[in-house]
Scaffold this motif. Structure first.
Motif, PDB file in Angstrom:
ATOM      1  N   ASP A 154       0.798  -1.230   0.000  1.00  0.00           N
ATOM      2  CA  ASP A 154       0.000   0.000   0.000  1.00  0.00           C
ATOM      3  C   ASP A 154       0.830   1.280   0.000  1.00  0.00           C
ATOM      4  O   ASP A 154       0.318   2.351   0.311  1.00  0.00           O
ATOM      5  N   HIS A 179       3.399  -5.287   3.104  1.00  0.00           N
ATOM      6  CA  HIS A 179       2.459  -6.100   3.876  1.00  0.00           C
ATOM      7  C   HIS A 179       2.256  -7.457   3.200  1.00  0.00           C
ATOM      8  O   HIS A 179       1.760  -7.528   2.065  1.00  0.00           O
ATOM      9  N   ARG A 188      -7.252 -10.724   2.937  1.00  0.00           N
ATOM     10  CA  ARG A 188      -7.251  -9.268   2.702  1.00  0.00           C
ATOM     11  C   ARG A 188      -8.210  -8.918   1.577  1.00  0.00           C
ATOM     12  O   ARG A 188      -8.939  -7.923   1.649  1.00  0.00           O
ATOM     13  N   ARG A 239     -11.826  -9.466   2.685  1.00  0.00           N
ATOM     14  CA  ARG A 239     -12.185  -8.420   3.647  1.00  0.00           C
ATOM     15  C   ARG A 239     -12.405  -7.088   2.925  1.00  0.00           C
ATOM     16  O   ARG A 239     -13.380  -6.371   3.197  1.00  0.00           O
ATOM     17  N   GLY A 267      -5.204  -3.266   0.538  1.00  0.00           N
ATOM     18  CA  GLY A 267      -5.426  -2.845   1.921  1.00  0.00           C
ATOM     19  C   GLY A 267      -6.397  -1.678   1.931  1.00  0.00           C
ATOM     20  O   GLY A 267      -6.784  -1.167   0.872  1.00  0.00           O
ATOM     21  N   ARG A 268      -6.750  -1.268   3.132  1.00  0.00           N
ATOM     22  CA  ARG A 268      -7.662  -0.114   3.225  1.00  0.00           C
ATOM     23  C   ARG A 268      -7.133   1.139   2.532  1.00  0.00           C
ATOM     24  O   ARG A 268      -7.925   1.951   2.032  1.00  0.00           O
ATOM     25  N   PRO A 269      -5.808   1.339   2.472  1.00  0.00           N
ATOM     26  CA  PRO A 269      -5.322   2.529   1.758  1.00  0.00           C
ATOM     27  C   PRO A 269      -5.820   2.611   0.311  1.00  0.00           C
ATOM     28  O   PRO A 269      -6.072   3.705  -0.192  1.00  0.00           O
ATOM     29  N   SER A 314      -5.296  10.075   4.300  1.00  0.00           N
ATOM     30  CA  SER A 314      -5.392  10.153   5.755  1.00  0.00           C
ATOM     31  C   SER A 314      -6.790  10.529   6.217  1.00  0.00           C
ATOM     32  O   SER A 314      -7.332   9.958   7.168  1.00  0.00           O
ATOM     33  N   PHE A 359      -9.210   7.762   6.029  1.00  0.00           N
ATOM     34  CA  PHE A 359      -9.094   6.882   7.192  1.00  0.00           C
ATOM     35  C   PHE A 359      -9.841   7.472   8.383  1.00  0.00           C
ATOM     36  O   PHE A 359     -10.627   6.794   9.035  1.00  0.00           O
ATOM     37  N   HIS A 360      -9.580   8.749   8.666  1.00  0.00           N
ATOM     38  CA  HIS A 360     -10.161   9.353   9.868  1.00  0.00           C
ATOM     39  C   HIS A 360     -11.655   9.587   9.752  1.00  0.00           C
ATOM     40  O   HIS A 360     -12.380   9.495  10.737  1.00  0.00           O
ATOM     41  N   HIS A 375       5.369   5.303   3.386  1.00  0.00           N
ATOM     42  CA  HIS A 375       4.409   4.774   2.400  1.00  0.00           C
ATOM     43  C   HIS A 375       4.380   5.680   1.165  1.00  0.00           C
ATOM     44  O   HIS A 375       3.329   5.823   0.529  1.00  0.00           O
ATOM     45  N   GLY A 385       1.490   8.250   0.566  1.00  0.00           N
ATOM     46  CA  GLY A 385       0.285   7.733   1.207  1.00  0.00           C
ATOM     47  C   GLY A 385       0.197   8.044   2.689  1.00  0.00           C
ATOM     48  O   GLY A 385      -0.813   7.770   3.328  1.00  0.00           O
ATOM     49  N   LYS A 386       1.279   8.596   3.240  1.00  0.00           N
ATOM     50  CA  LYS A 386       1.333   8.873   4.675  1.00  0.00           C
ATOM     51  C   LYS A 386       2.266  10.036   4.880  1.00  0.00           C
ATOM     52  O   LYS A 386       3.141  10.277   4.054  1.00  0.00           O
TER      53      LYS A 386
HETATM   54  P1  AMP Z   1      -5.077  -2.503   6.412  1.00  0.00           P
HETATM   55  O1  AMP Z   1      -3.767  -3.209   6.209  1.00  0.00           O
HETATM   56  O2  AMP Z   1      -6.004  -2.731   5.284  1.00  0.00           O
HETATM   57  O3  AMP Z   1      -5.725  -2.755   7.738  1.00  0.00           O
HETATM   58  O4  AMP Z   1      -4.723  -0.937   6.408  1.00  0.00           O
HETATM   59  C1  AMP Z   1      -3.748  -0.490   7.311  1.00  0.00           C
HETATM   60  C2  AMP Z   1      -2.716   0.323   6.583  1.00  0.00           C
HETATM   61  O5  AMP Z   1      -3.232   1.607   6.400  1.00  0.00           O
HETATM   62  C3  AMP Z   1      -1.418   0.466   7.349  1.00  0.00           C
HETATM   63  O6  AMP Z   1      -0.321   0.227   6.498  1.00  0.00           O
HETATM   64  C4  AMP Z   1      -1.363   1.887   7.775  1.00  0.00           C
HETATM   65  O7  AMP Z   1      -0.057   2.408   7.668  1.00  0.00           O
HETATM   66  C5  AMP Z   1      -2.280   2.588   6.797  1.00  0.00           C
HETATM   67  N1  AMP Z   1      -2.944   3.710   7.483  1.00  0.00           N
HETATM   68  C6  AMP Z   1      -3.603   3.638   8.642  1.00  0.00           C
HETATM   69  N2  AMP Z   1      -4.058   4.873   8.986  1.00  0.00           N
HETATM   70  C7  AMP Z   1      -3.662   5.704   8.010  1.00  0.00           C
HETATM   71  C8  AMP Z   1      -3.792   7.098   7.784  1.00  0.00           C
HETATM   72  N3  AMP Z   1      -4.453   7.878   8.647  1.00  0.00           N
HETATM   73  N4  AMP Z   1      -3.257   7.629   6.672  1.00  0.00           N
HETATM   74  C9  AMP Z   1      -2.605   6.844   5.809  1.00  0.00           C
HETATM   75  N5  AMP Z   1      -2.433   5.528   5.962  1.00  0.00           N
HETATM   76  C10 AMP Z   1      -2.951   4.963   7.053  1.00  0.00           C
END
Ligand code: AMP
Ligand code: ZN
Ligand code: FE
Ligand code: FE
Length: 281
Positions: free
Chosen positions: A9, A34, A94, A97, A127-129, A145, A148-149, A244, A247-248
């Motif tokens: 991600d 991951h 993954r 999910r 992943g969620r990203p 970000s 996510f929030h 990331h 992404g972060k």
């Molecule tokens: P997952 O693996 O699908 O549960 O997603 C988790 C991933 O999302 C991790 O690698 C985190 O670094 C990333 N993540 C979590 N919170 C944030 C955020 N606020 N902004 C960017 N990435 C995030």
């Protein structure tokens, strides 16, 4: 040490990860996507060519009492059969999910799995990203970000937990594959809760190497508690930026690992997979 590429991600390719770490003046960087080794080859080729130091690894998803626990593994054998089988199971989990999360979102947002797939690079571990990026493109959030929030935080009810093995099983698999397991970002809990000492001792018995204390998302109270435990039980501490790409907010160098600890990791893991060039030569 410990960064993510587009094999999972992160937003940048494995070669970019190596190049940008070099531009940030790091001596050595680790590619730890991951649940996949897919970025290793490209990253190793780039490090060979550019003279950057590289420690390949993987960040394994595990779960304990409903809580997600990440174990960073440095220098495992990427051909180890048992470790690959478990990572494959996690990758499948993954994907299912992510589909459920998108299904849940589709009740309130105009989003489909097809669109999330478009936002997931070819072959990347989803992943969620990637869902966050899709929400951004669709105009539901300003950036990853915020997605996510404002939407993907479990409190909103769309996100479900990921199936993953127990930390003990993960650590055992990593050690059996010759890797060096480190508890990733263990002090991110807002209330300062950290792993109970008794459970930490169980993880150490299973083969845990160290605690990743110098991480930009670890919080002061938890870090203090863990440093005390690390001193008491003589546990090596590591650091990483958990970069990331875009992404972060984490930047290279936001967390660092001491050279002496890196040498221990090289001694315990498969050093032959590292690209050391002139570093530590
Ligand atoms: P997952 O693996 O699908 O549960 O997603 C988790 C991933 O999302 C991790 O690698 C985190 O670094 C990333 N993540 C979590 N919170 C944030 C955020 N606020 N902004 C960017 N990435 C995030
Ligand atoms: Zn990640
Ligand atoms: Fe993590
Ligand atoms: Fe990470």
């Amino acid at each position: 040490m410990h960064a993510h590429s587009s094999a999972s991600d992160g937003t940048e390719s494995p070669a970019q990860l190596v190049q940008q770490a070099q531009e940030a003046d790091l001596d050595i960087v680790a590619i730890t996507d991951h649940d996949t080794f897919a970025g290793w080859e490209e990253a190793r080729a780039k490090a060979d060519e550019s003279g950057m130091g590289l420690i390949p690894g993987v960040e394994m998803s595990t779960q304990h009492e409903g809580k997600s626990i990440h174990i960073v593994s440095y220098l495992p054998d990427p051909h180890d059969v048992a470790l690959n089988a478990e990572l494959e199971t996690i990758r499948k989990a993954r994907k299912s999910r992510a589909k459920v999360i998108v299904e849940n979102l589709s009740a309130d947002f105009d989003i489909s799995w097809y669109e999330v797939e478009k936002h997931t690079p070819e072959g990347a571990v989803v992943g969620r990203p990637h869902i966050a990026d899709t929400l951004v493109t669709l105009g539901y959030a300003a950036d990853r970000s915020r997605a996510f929030h404002e939407i993907l935080h479990p409190k909103f009810g769309y996100t479900i937990p990921l199936y993953a093995p127990s930390p003990i099983h993960g650590i055992e698999l990593i050690r059996a594959a010759g890797g060096v397991p480190v508890l990733a970002h263990p002090a991110t809990n807002r209330h300062g809760h950290v792993i109970p000492e008794r459970y930490l001792l169980e993880l150490l018995d299973a083969g845990l190497f160290g605690l990743e204390i110098d991480h930009p998302e670890n919080l002061p109270e938890g870090k203090r508690k863990l440093l005390t435990l690390a001193k008491k039980h003589n546990i090596p501490i590591t650091g990483s930026s958990d970069w990331h790409g875009f992404g972060k907010e984490n930047r290279f160098g936001d967390g660092l690992t001491e050279r002496a600890v890196l040498e221990e990791i090289l001694g315990q893991g498969h050093e032959k997979f590292a690209v050391l060039n002139s570093h530590l030569a």
